[in-house]
Scaffold this motif. Structure first.
Motif, PDB file in Angstrom:
ATOM      1  N   MET A 101       0.817  -1.213   0.000  1.00  0.00           N
ATOM      2  CA  MET A 101       0.000   0.000   0.000  1.00  0.00           C
ATOM      3  C   MET A 101       0.856   1.270   0.000  1.00  0.00           C
ATOM      4  O   MET A 101       0.451   2.300  -0.520  1.00  0.00           O
ATOM      5  N   ALA A 102       2.057   1.184   0.592  1.00  0.00           N
ATOM      6  CA  ALA A 102       2.924   2.366   0.675  1.00  0.00           C
ATOM      7  C   ALA A 102       3.433   2.791  -0.691  1.00  0.00           C
ATOM      8  O   ALA A 102       3.589   3.980  -0.963  1.00  0.00           O
ATOM      9  N   GLY A 103       3.712   1.810  -1.552  1.00  0.00           N
ATOM     10  CA  GLY A 103       4.193   2.124  -2.891  1.00  0.00           C
ATOM     11  C   GLY A 103       5.467   2.941  -2.872  1.00  0.00           C
ATOM     12  O   GLY A 103       6.424   2.628  -2.167  1.00  0.00           O
ATOM     13  N   LYS A 104       5.472   4.050  -3.610  1.00  0.00           N
ATOM     14  CA  LYS A 104       6.676   4.886  -3.701  1.00  0.00           C
ATOM     15  C   LYS A 104       6.898   5.746  -2.454  1.00  0.00           C
ATOM     16  O   LYS A 104       7.938   6.395  -2.337  1.00  0.00           O
ATOM     17  N   ASN A 105       5.931   5.757  -1.537  1.00  0.00           N
ATOM     18  CA  ASN A 105       6.087   6.507  -0.287  1.00  0.00           C
ATOM     19  C   ASN A 105       6.715   5.660   0.813  1.00  0.00           C
ATOM     20  O   ASN A 105       6.731   6.071   1.974  1.00  0.00           O
ATOM     21  N   VAL A 106       7.214   4.486   0.451  1.00  0.00           N
ATOM     22  CA  VAL A 106       7.729   3.553   1.440  1.00  0.00           C
ATOM     23  C   VAL A 106       8.921   4.129   2.207  1.00  0.00           C
ATOM     24  O   VAL A 106       9.144   3.781   3.370  1.00  0.00           O
ATOM     25  N   GLU A 107       9.664   5.054   1.579  1.00  0.00           N
ATOM     26  CA  GLU A 107      10.820   5.650   2.247  1.00  0.00           C
ATOM     27  C   GLU A 107      10.424   6.376   3.526  1.00  0.00           C
ATOM     28  O   GLU A 107      11.178   6.409   4.500  1.00  0.00           O
ATOM     29  N   ASP A 108       9.213   6.952   3.530  1.00  0.00           N
ATOM     30  CA  ASP A 108       8.748   7.696   4.703  1.00  0.00           C
ATOM     31  C   ASP A 108       8.279   6.778   5.826  1.00  0.00           C
ATOM     32  O   ASP A 108       8.005   7.251   6.929  1.00  0.00           O
ATOM     33  N   LEU A 109       8.160   5.499   5.537  1.00  0.00           N
ATOM     34  CA  LEU A 109       7.612   4.552   6.523  1.00  0.00           C
ATOM     35  C   LEU A 109       8.639   3.516   6.963  1.00  0.00           C
ATOM     36  O   LEU A 109       8.270   2.475   7.501  1.00  0.00           O
ATOM     37  N   LEU A 110       9.925   3.787   6.742  1.00  0.00           N
ATOM     38  CA  LEU A 110      10.966   2.792   7.018  1.00  0.00           C
ATOM     39  C   LEU A 110      10.928   2.322   8.476  1.00  0.00           C
ATOM     40  O   LEU A 110      10.962   1.113   8.747  1.00  0.00           O
ATOM     41  N   LEU A 111      10.866   3.241   9.415  1.00  0.00           N
ATOM     42  CA  LEU A 111      10.886   2.870  10.833  1.00  0.00           C
ATOM     43  C   LEU A 111       9.608   2.133  11.215  1.00  0.00           C
ATOM     44  O   LEU A 111       9.657   1.158  11.979  1.00  0.00           O
ATOM     45  N   PHE A 112       8.475   2.575  10.688  1.00  0.00           N
ATOM     46  CA  PHE A 112       7.212   1.890  10.973  1.00  0.00           C
ATOM     47  C   PHE A 112       7.237   0.462  10.441  1.00  0.00           C
ATOM     48  O   PHE A 112       6.834  -0.484  11.134  1.00  0.00           O
ATOM     49  N   LEU A 113       7.713   0.304   9.205  1.00  0.00           N
ATOM     50  CA  LEU A 113       7.763  -1.034   8.605  1.00  0.00           C
ATOM     51  C   LEU A 113       8.732  -1.939   9.355  1.00  0.00           C
ATOM     52  O   LEU A 113       8.443  -3.119   9.587  1.00  0.00           O
ATOM     53  N   GLY A 114       9.885  -1.389   9.746  1.00  0.00           N
ATOM     54  CA  GLY A 114      10.837  -2.171  10.525  1.00  0.00           C
ATOM     55  C   GLY A 114      10.242  -2.611  11.854  1.00  0.00           C
ATOM     56  O   GLY A 114      10.410  -3.760  12.282  1.00  0.00           O
ATOM     57  N   ALA A 115       9.532  -1.692  12.517  1.00  0.00           N
ATOM     58  CA  ALA A 115       8.895  -2.024  13.795  1.00  0.00           C
ATOM     59  C   ALA A 115       7.834  -3.108  13.605  1.00  0.00           C
ATOM     60  O   ALA A 115       7.740  -4.056  14.405  1.00  0.00           O
ATOM     61  N   LEU A 116       7.033  -2.988  12.541  1.00  0.00           N
ATOM     62  CA  LEU A 116       5.986  -3.975  12.276  1.00  0.00           C
ATOM     63  C   LEU A 116       6.591  -5.348  12.004  1.00  0.00           C
ATOM     64  O   LEU A 116       6.102  -6.378  12.501  1.00  0.00           O
ATOM     65  N   LEU A 117       7.688  -5.368  11.237  1.00  0.00           N
ATOM     66  CA  LEU A 117       8.375  -6.627  10.954  1.00  0.00           C
ATOM     67  C   LEU A 117       8.919  -7.245  12.243  1.00  0.00           C
ATOM     68  O   LEU A 117       8.798  -8.456  12.467  1.00  0.00           O
ATOM     69  N   GLY A 118       9.515  -6.424  13.099  1.00  0.00           N
ATOM     70  CA  GLY A 118      10.060  -6.926  14.360  1.00  0.00           C
ATOM     71  C   GLY A 118       9.000  -7.503  15.268  1.00  0.00           C
ATOM     72  O   GLY A 118       9.195  -8.553  15.886  1.00  0.00           O
ATOM     73  N   ILE A 119       7.859  -6.842  15.347  1.00  0.00           N
ATOM     74  CA  ILE A 119       6.761  -7.351  16.175  1.00  0.00           C
ATOM     75  C   ILE A 119       6.268  -8.683  15.628  1.00  0.00           C
ATOM     76  O   ILE A 119       6.016  -9.630  16.380  1.00  0.00           O
ATOM     77  N   GLY A 120       6.140  -8.760  14.295  1.00  0.00           N
ATOM     78  CA  GLY A 120       5.701 -10.016  13.685  1.00  0.00           C
ATOM     79  C   GLY A 120       6.674 -11.147  13.946  1.00  0.00           C
ATOM     80  O   GLY A 120       6.273 -12.262  14.310  1.00  0.00           O
ATOM     81  N   PHE A 121       7.968 -10.880  13.788  1.00  0.00           N
ATOM     82  CA  PHE A 121       8.988 -11.886  14.072  1.00  0.00           C
ATOM     83  C   PHE A 121       8.928 -12.319  15.538  1.00  0.00           C
ATOM     84  O   PHE A 121       9.048 -13.505  15.860  1.00  0.00           O
ATOM     85  N   GLY A 122       8.769 -11.354  16.443  1.00  0.00           N
ATOM     86  CA  GLY A 122       8.740 -11.672  17.865  1.00  0.00           C
ATOM     87  C   GLY A 122       7.607 -12.617  18.227  1.00  0.00           C
ATOM     88  O   GLY A 122       7.813 -13.622  18.918  1.00  0.00           O
ATOM     89  N   PHE A 123       6.413 -12.322  17.752  1.00  0.00           N
ATOM     90  CA  PHE A 123       5.258 -13.170  18.052  1.00  0.00           C
ATOM     91  C   PHE A 123       5.394 -14.544  17.401  1.00  0.00           C
ATOM     92  O   PHE A 123       5.131 -15.574  18.023  1.00  0.00           O
ATOM     93  N   TYR A 124       5.817 -14.546  16.122  1.00  0.00           N
ATOM     94  CA  TYR A 124       5.919 -15.819  15.410  1.00  0.00           C
ATOM     95  C   TYR A 124       6.942 -16.736  16.061  1.00  0.00           C
ATOM     96  O   TYR A 124       6.659 -17.905  16.346  1.00  0.00           O
ATOM     97  N   TRP A 125       8.157 -16.217  16.302  1.00  0.00           N
ATOM     98  CA  TRP A 125       9.229 -17.084  16.789  1.00  0.00           C
ATOM     99  C   TRP A 125       9.035 -17.491  18.250  1.00  0.00           C
ATOM    100  O   TRP A 125       9.500 -18.558  18.646  1.00  0.00           O
TER     101      TRP A 125
END
Length: 427
Positions: A101-125
């Protein structure tokens, strides 16, 4: 069918419904991550053009994983570890949906995306590790970890190469969007499949303070945790620098996919051989050899990262990682299994382990950010890679004096396992 395949590859290992289900979920996770995770870094780097931005994205991920593990541990203890596994997969689907959904605006969401990925990894693992601890026994852990490694390696063979073809074939960012959507779809399949696993409610309150006290009392557990910190110190920066080096050396997603295919093919063979034939008595020897190869591999690329040398590096580490990680992960669970009240406190111990490994990852990324701010990349990056590249060998050194005689005494180990019986206690 999967039951027959496991017997062909791993011998006459008892296979239960929940073990099969966990392997299939792990396989779906591996394929989805293999398809997209490598190319997420390239996609983000293309938008920003700064390696420091990718480091910040990775730092956000590793900093959010420890609190995610803590929260997931509380949920697993109060409700069920299946919920945490399912939540982790669901959050990872949200991550790929957000990238789409971010498309070309993904650069502005780097920290949010990293945080979301980390939370997902934490719960999954957290959920996956608790289930692994519950459904495996000391003498079957090398088999389980080996077969899990086979699935991951097979996913690594087909995922990046397929993604590389799709991204190269489709114009502009369309290929990336297709790949991220496929990952989203596979994660949704894993969520649905997890609903077929049997629930098992944990008993008792959360005792993180008591589990933390075991670090001081139990020298073997303390050494394992130090080893995981050192392991994380390598993983922190290597996870994105190698990918960026392969891409910048070739400027081709297809070449990156080829790199993933070749290295995963070697890893597939390595996990088969180690999981099938390595005996517990030789675990420490295998860990030291694997750790030594991982240190030596850094010198293949650190001064001249051209594509042929990067491929050579990939082949060496793909042979070394199974030799290192299969016995290392098994030893970790075995030492955990004989810790005080391991059956009741298994979740707390696993959360503690993940805090140490992510602390190591965060340490190396912060070191990278500080170093690149003070010195030119061409000077500081090779130095940091040599220093942190020794992480796995340092981990092997940490565990060298751990007493492993208990591995041959099933009664002694099983006394600390769930239900006092070890194995698949969830059936």
């Amino acid at each position: 069918m999967l039951r027959s395949i496991t017997k062909i590859f791993l011998g006459n290992v008892p296979v239960t419904k929940n073990l099969l289900m966990l392997l299939v979920i792990g396989g779906l996770y591996a394929v989805s991550i293999a398809l997209s995770n490598t190319f997420v870094n390239i996609y983000l780097w293309k938008q920003s053009g700064e390696i420091r931005d990718i480091a910040l994205y990775q730092l956000a991920s590793v900093l959010l994983q420890p609190p995610a593990f803590l929260l997931a541990g509380c949920i697993a203890k109060k409700a069920d570890r299946i919920y945490t596994l399912r939540a982790g997969v669901f959050i990872l689907t949200a991550f790929f949906l957000a990238v789409l959904m971010a498309g070309k605006n993904v650069e502005d969401l780097l920290l949010f995306l990293g945080a979301l990925l980390g939370i997902g990894f934490g719960f999954y693992w957290l959920g996956y590790n608790v289930l692994t601890f519950e459904i495996t026994e000391p003498e079957t852990r090398d088999f389980f970890n080996g077969f899990s490694g086979l699935l991951t390696s097979f996913a690594g063979m087909i995922g990046p190469l397929s993604a590389g073809f799709v991204i190269t074939w489709l114009p502009e960012s369309r290929g990336y969007q297709v790949i991220f959507f496929l990952s989203f779809f596979l994660f949704m399949m894993a969520v649905l499949l997890s609903m077929k696993m049997k629930h098992r409610h944990a008993k008792g309150p959360v005792y993180f303070k008591k589990a933390a006290g075991e670090i001081r009392k139990n020298k073997d557990w303390r050494k394992i945790l130090y080893a995981h910190f050192m392991q994380g110190s390598r993983e922190g920066i290597f996870v994105f620098i190698i990918i960026l080096w392969v891409y910048t050396a070739t400027n081709s997603e297809l070449a990156l996919g080829t790199y993933g295919f070749v290295t995963s093919a070697v890893s597939f063979l390595g996990y088969f051989l180690v999981g099938r034939f390595l005996k517990p008595v030789f675990r420490k020897h295998a860990i030291f050899i694997g750790g030594g190869l991982l240190v030596a591999s850094v010198f293949i690329i650190v001064f001249h990262p051209v594509f042929p040398l990067l491929i050579t590096y990939g082949i060496v580490i793909s042979a070394a990682y199974p030799l290192m990680l299969v016995p290392y992960v098994s030893l970790t669970y075995d030492v955990l299994g004989k810790a005080a009240d391991a059956g009741a406190l298994r979740i707390e111990y696993l959360v503690t382990k993940e805090w140490f490994i992510n602390s190591g990852r965060a340490f190396s990324i912060i070191l990278f950010l500080v170093g690149t701010a003070l010195l030119p990349d061409r000077i500081i990056i090779p130095v940091l890679m040599i220093i942190t590249g020794a992480g796995h060998f340092a981990a092997a050194w940490c565990i060298k004096n751990i007493d492993t005689s208990f591995i041959v005494d099933r009664k002694k180990v099983n006394s600390g396992m769930p239900e006092n019986g070890g194995g698949d206690s969830v059936t």
